[in-house]
Enzyme design. Structure first.
Site: not given
Length: 237
Positions: A104-108
């Site tokens: 999952l990316d940094y903001e997700t």
């Protein structure tokens, strides 16, 4: 004596996924019996001394499967070269070395599975195993019927066309709306890129289910072990 491919052995030790293990080998970070190995294909056994970044590794005897509700601001890696917080920092009380299944990316935020089972990870992340991933997103504006049709039929993004997906509008406000998106692929920042492609950038994104496994009411930043039925359902997805 049973021989195992080096990348699988590294994954079985809970160090990294098989794909990441291959990267470690290519980078020259792995030694077998004191010799740096940088080529694929070598096989090892339990009698061999295997080191990754200077540390001797051994296969984990206990397999663990963890569901984490990832907050924003954490990277989905075991270690980060920029010293940002990683999802491993959230696993207080977990003694085994585990690694994330996918990313999952940094903001997700939302559902992330971690394990020390290399075979399980390989099956979960292999392109031919199309496991449904469902996200809830807040986006700018409200998609039209034509935009939803384009989204669900396949969008040309960079050098690929996305596979068929699902988009359902949950609620709308004056300038934003909440949608539910289900995809089968797991390309980098795919949901964000797909929403951008139809003109509705993502403002917030949360993964709420993986196959039949749901996040439920698990608090953000908390984790629990997957049940045996949940692990089996993911294996069979």
């Amino acid at each position: 004596m049973e021989m195992t491919r080096l990348q699988k052995y590294i994954a079985d030790c809970g160090v990294a996924s098989r794909r990441k293990a291959e990267e470690l080998i290519q980078q020259g970070s792995v030694k077998v019996n004191g010799i740096v190995v940088s080529e694929m294909g070598i096989k090892v056994s339990s009698s061999d001394r295997v080191e990754v970044n200077g540390s001797v590794i051994k296969p984990e005897s206990k397999k663990v499967y963890i569901l984490l509700n990832k907050p924003s601001g954490y990277v989905t890696t075991v270690k980060d070269q920029f010293r940002r917080p990683t999802v491993i920092d959230l696993l207080k009380g977990v003694d085994e070395r585990v690694f994330p299944v996918g990313r999952l990316d940094y903001e997700t935020t939302g559902l992330l599975v971690l394990t020390n089972d290399g075979d399980f990870t390989h099956k979960m992340t292999h392109p031919r195993h199309e496991i449904e991933k469902t996200y809830q997103a807040t986006i700018a504006g409200t998609p039209t019927k034509d935009e939803i049709h384009s989204f669900e039929s396949g969008l040309e993004i960079e050098d690929y066309v996305t596979s068929p997906a699902k988009l359902k509008i949950i609620s709308t406000k004056e300038r934003t709306c909440v949608i539910e998106v289900t995809i089968h692929e797991g390309r980098n920042r795919q949901v964000r890129k797909m929403c951008e492609a139809i003109g509705h950038p993502v403002l917030a994104l949360k993964r709420i289910s993986l196959g039949k496994v749901t996040l439920g009411n698990l608090p953000e930043g908390s984790w629990r072990e997957l049940t045996r039925d949940e692990v089996n359902s993911l294996r069979n997805s």
